[in-house]
Design a protein around this motif. Structure first.
Motif, PDB file in Angstrom:
ATOM      1  N   LEU A  50      49.942  64.427  20.770  1.00 48.67           N
ATOM      2  CA  LEU A  50      49.036  64.063  19.685  1.00 48.67           C
ATOM      3  C   LEU A  50      49.639  64.500  18.360  1.00 48.67           C
ATOM      4  O   LEU A  50      50.320  65.524  18.299  1.00 48.67           O
ATOM      5  N   ILE A  51      49.378  63.708  17.315  1.00 52.99           N
ATOM      6  CA  ILE A  51      49.789  64.081  15.954  1.00 52.99           C
ATOM      7  C   ILE A  51      48.530  64.097  15.085  1.00 52.99           C
ATOM      8  O   ILE A  51      47.725  63.168  15.141  1.00 52.99           O
ATOM      9  N   ILE A  52      48.381  65.167  14.331  1.00 50.38           N
ATOM     10  CA  ILE A  52      47.313  65.264  13.336  1.00 50.38           C
ATOM     11  C   ILE A  52      48.021  65.320  11.985  1.00 50.38           C
ATOM     12  O   ILE A  52      48.839  66.208  11.753  1.00 50.38           O
ATOM     13  N   THR A  53      47.731  64.353  11.121  1.00 50.92           N
ATOM     14  CA  THR A  53      48.459  64.299   9.853  1.00 50.92           C
ATOM     15  C   THR A  53      47.542  64.080   8.663  1.00 50.92           C
ATOM     16  O   THR A  53      46.559  63.344   8.742  1.00 50.92           O
ATOM     17  N   ASP A  54      47.900  64.744   7.586  1.00 54.03           N
ATOM     18  CA  ASP A  54      47.274  64.499   6.295  1.00 54.03           C
ATOM     19  C   ASP A  54      47.830  63.166   5.782  1.00 54.03           C
ATOM     20  O   ASP A  54      48.864  62.692   6.255  1.00 54.03           O
ATOM     21  N   ILE A  55      47.175  62.575   4.813  1.00 54.10           N
ATOM     22  CA  ILE A  55      47.695  61.328   4.238  1.00 54.10           C
ATOM     23  C   ILE A  55      48.600  61.619   3.051  1.00 54.10           C
ATOM     24  O   ILE A  55      49.738  61.183   3.001  1.00 54.10           O
ATOM     25  N   MET A  56      48.106  62.373   2.097  1.00 56.76           N
ATOM     26  CA  MET A  56      48.857  62.591   0.859  1.00 56.76           C
ATOM     27  C   MET A  56      49.691  63.864   0.942  1.00 56.76           C
ATOM     28  O   MET A  56      49.138  64.964   0.952  1.00 56.76           O
ATOM     29  N   MET A  57      51.017  63.662   1.042  1.00 56.81           N
ATOM     30  CA  MET A  57      51.961  64.774   1.138  1.00 56.81           C
ATOM     31  C   MET A  57      53.255  64.402   0.435  1.00 56.81           C
ATOM     32  O   MET A  57      53.532  63.225   0.235  1.00 56.81           O
ATOM     33  N   PRO A  58      54.057  65.396   0.120  1.00 55.61           N
ATOM     34  CA  PRO A  58      55.356  65.100  -0.496  1.00 55.61           C
ATOM     35  C   PRO A  58      56.347  64.515   0.506  1.00 55.61           C
ATOM     36  O   PRO A  58      56.197  64.697   1.708  1.00 55.61           O
ATOM     37  N   TYR A  59      57.338  63.813  -0.002  1.00 50.58           N
ATOM     38  CA  TYR A  59      58.489  63.249   0.716  1.00 50.58           C
ATOM     39  C   TYR A  59      58.152  62.024   1.556  1.00 50.58           C
ATOM     40  O   TYR A  59      58.847  61.039   1.478  1.00 50.58           O
ATOM     41  N   ALA A  60      57.146  62.084   2.394  1.00 50.48           N
ATOM     42  CA  ALA A  60      56.686  60.919   3.147  1.00 50.48           C
ATOM     43  C   ALA A  60      55.212  61.157   3.443  1.00 50.48           C
ATOM     44  O   ALA A  60      54.827  62.241   3.864  1.00 50.48           O
ATOM     45  N   ASN A  61      54.395  60.144   3.212  1.00 52.35           N
ATOM     46  CA  ASN A  61      52.961  60.357   3.410  1.00 52.35           C
ATOM     47  C   ASN A  61      52.546  60.059   4.858  1.00 52.35           C
ATOM     48  O   ASN A  61      53.353  59.622   5.682  1.00 52.35           O
ATOM     49  N   GLY A  62      51.282  60.299   5.140  1.00 52.17           N
ATOM     50  CA  GLY A  62      50.762  60.095   6.487  1.00 52.17           C
ATOM     51  C   GLY A  62      50.886  58.661   6.972  1.00 52.17           C
ATOM     52  O   GLY A  62      51.085  58.415   8.162  1.00 52.17           O
ATOM     53  N   PHE A  63      50.798  57.690   6.058  1.00 55.74           N
ATOM     54  CA  PHE A  63      50.944  56.288   6.448  1.00 55.74           C
ATOM     55  C   PHE A  63      52.362  55.999   6.933  1.00 55.74           C
ATOM     56  O   PHE A  63      52.568  55.228   7.866  1.00 55.74           O
ATOM     57  N   GLU A  64      53.347  56.606   6.284  1.00 56.87           N
ATOM     58  CA  GLU A  64      54.741  56.415   6.711  1.00 56.87           C
ATOM     59  C   GLU A  64      54.977  57.034   8.098  1.00 56.87           C
ATOM     60  O   GLU A  64      55.675  56.449   8.929  1.00 56.87           O
ATOM     61  N   ILE A  65      54.408  58.189   8.318  1.00 54.31           N
ATOM     62  CA  ILE A  65      54.511  58.828   9.635  1.00 54.31           C
ATOM     63  C   ILE A  65      53.846  57.942  10.678  1.00 54.31           C
ATOM     64  O   ILE A  65      54.415  57.668  11.733  1.00 54.31           O
ATOM     65  N   LEU A  66      52.658  57.475  10.375  1.00 59.61           N
ATOM     66  CA  LEU A  66      51.907  56.595  11.267  1.00 59.61           C
ATOM     67  C   LEU A  66      52.705  55.333  11.600  1.00 59.61           C
ATOM     68  O   LEU A  66      52.816  54.950  12.765  1.00 59.61           O
ATOM     69  N   SER A  67      53.294  54.719  10.589  1.00 61.97           N
ATOM     70  CA  SER A  67      54.090  53.497  10.808  1.00 61.97           C
ATOM     71  C   SER A  67      55.259  53.747  11.749  1.00 61.97           C
ATOM     72  O   SER A  67      55.541  52.933  12.621  1.00 61.97           O
ATOM     73  N   ARG A  68      55.924  54.878  11.596  1.00 67.03           N
ATOM     74  CA  ARG A  68      57.072  55.164  12.438  1.00 67.03           C
ATOM     75  C   ARG A  68      56.637  55.488  13.874  1.00 67.03           C
ATOM     76  O   ARG A  68      57.233  55.013  14.821  1.00 67.03           O
ATOM     77  N   VAL A  69      55.598  56.278  14.002  1.00 69.15           N
ATOM     78  CA  VAL A  69      55.126  56.684  15.335  1.00 69.15           C
ATOM     79  C   VAL A  69      54.552  55.493  16.104  1.00 69.15           C
ATOM     80  O   VAL A  69      54.725  55.388  17.313  1.00 69.15           O
ATOM     81  N   LYS A  70      53.891  54.600  15.404  1.00 71.25           N
ATOM     82  CA  LYS A  70      53.250  53.441  16.046  1.00 71.25           C
ATOM     83  C   LYS A  70      54.144  52.204  16.055  1.00 71.25           C
ATOM     84  O   LYS A  70      53.687  51.114  16.381  1.00 71.25           O
TER      85      LYS A  70
END
Length: 125
Positions: A50-70
């Motif tokens: 499982l990944i729990i992620t914030d949306i607004m963060m430096p360097y790469a946001n939660g949407f970018e993480i989500l896109s890569r993981v999914k």
């Protein structure tokens, strides 16, 4: 034991999540931005339950993480919970369009986080 990656740039949130998720049941790894999340995911060959992620963060946001993981070319699908204090409807809908499995608004309610984590982990066993 379930392995969870927490991606959160706030200093207090990881302490809260660590108190909510018992270490006897959950192995919690914390990184503080999207860049570190990508490095951790690559280093572990995406070996998280499982990944729990914030949306607004430096360097790469939660949407970018989500896109890569999914990404469709991923063998293993990892459930993702987005946690954010930016609770506008467009942002929530964007997260679900990108494949988020759940959304929690900050401040999180401890019992709610625990129930949602357990539900997603049971669903993906």
């Amino acid at each position: 034991m379930s392995k969870i990656l927490l991606v959160e740039d706030d200093e207090i949130m990881p302490k809260i999540v660590a108190r909510i998720l018992p270490p006897s049941e959950y192995e919690l790894d914390h990184v503080s931005n999207g860049k570190e999340a990508f490095e951790k995911l690559e280093a572990t060959n995406y070996d998280y339950d499982l990944i729990i992620t914030d949306i607004m963060m430096p360097y790469a946001n939660g949407f970018e993480i989500l896109s890569r993981v999914k990404s469709p070319d991923r063998e293993k699908t990892i459930p993702v919970i987005i946690v954010s204090n930016a609770g506008n409807e467009d942002m929530i809908m964007e997260g679900f369009k990108l494949g988020a499995d759940d959304f929690l608004k900050k401040p999180i309610i401890p019992a709610e986080l625990l129930i949602r984590v357990k539900r997603l982990l049971m669903k993906n066993k």
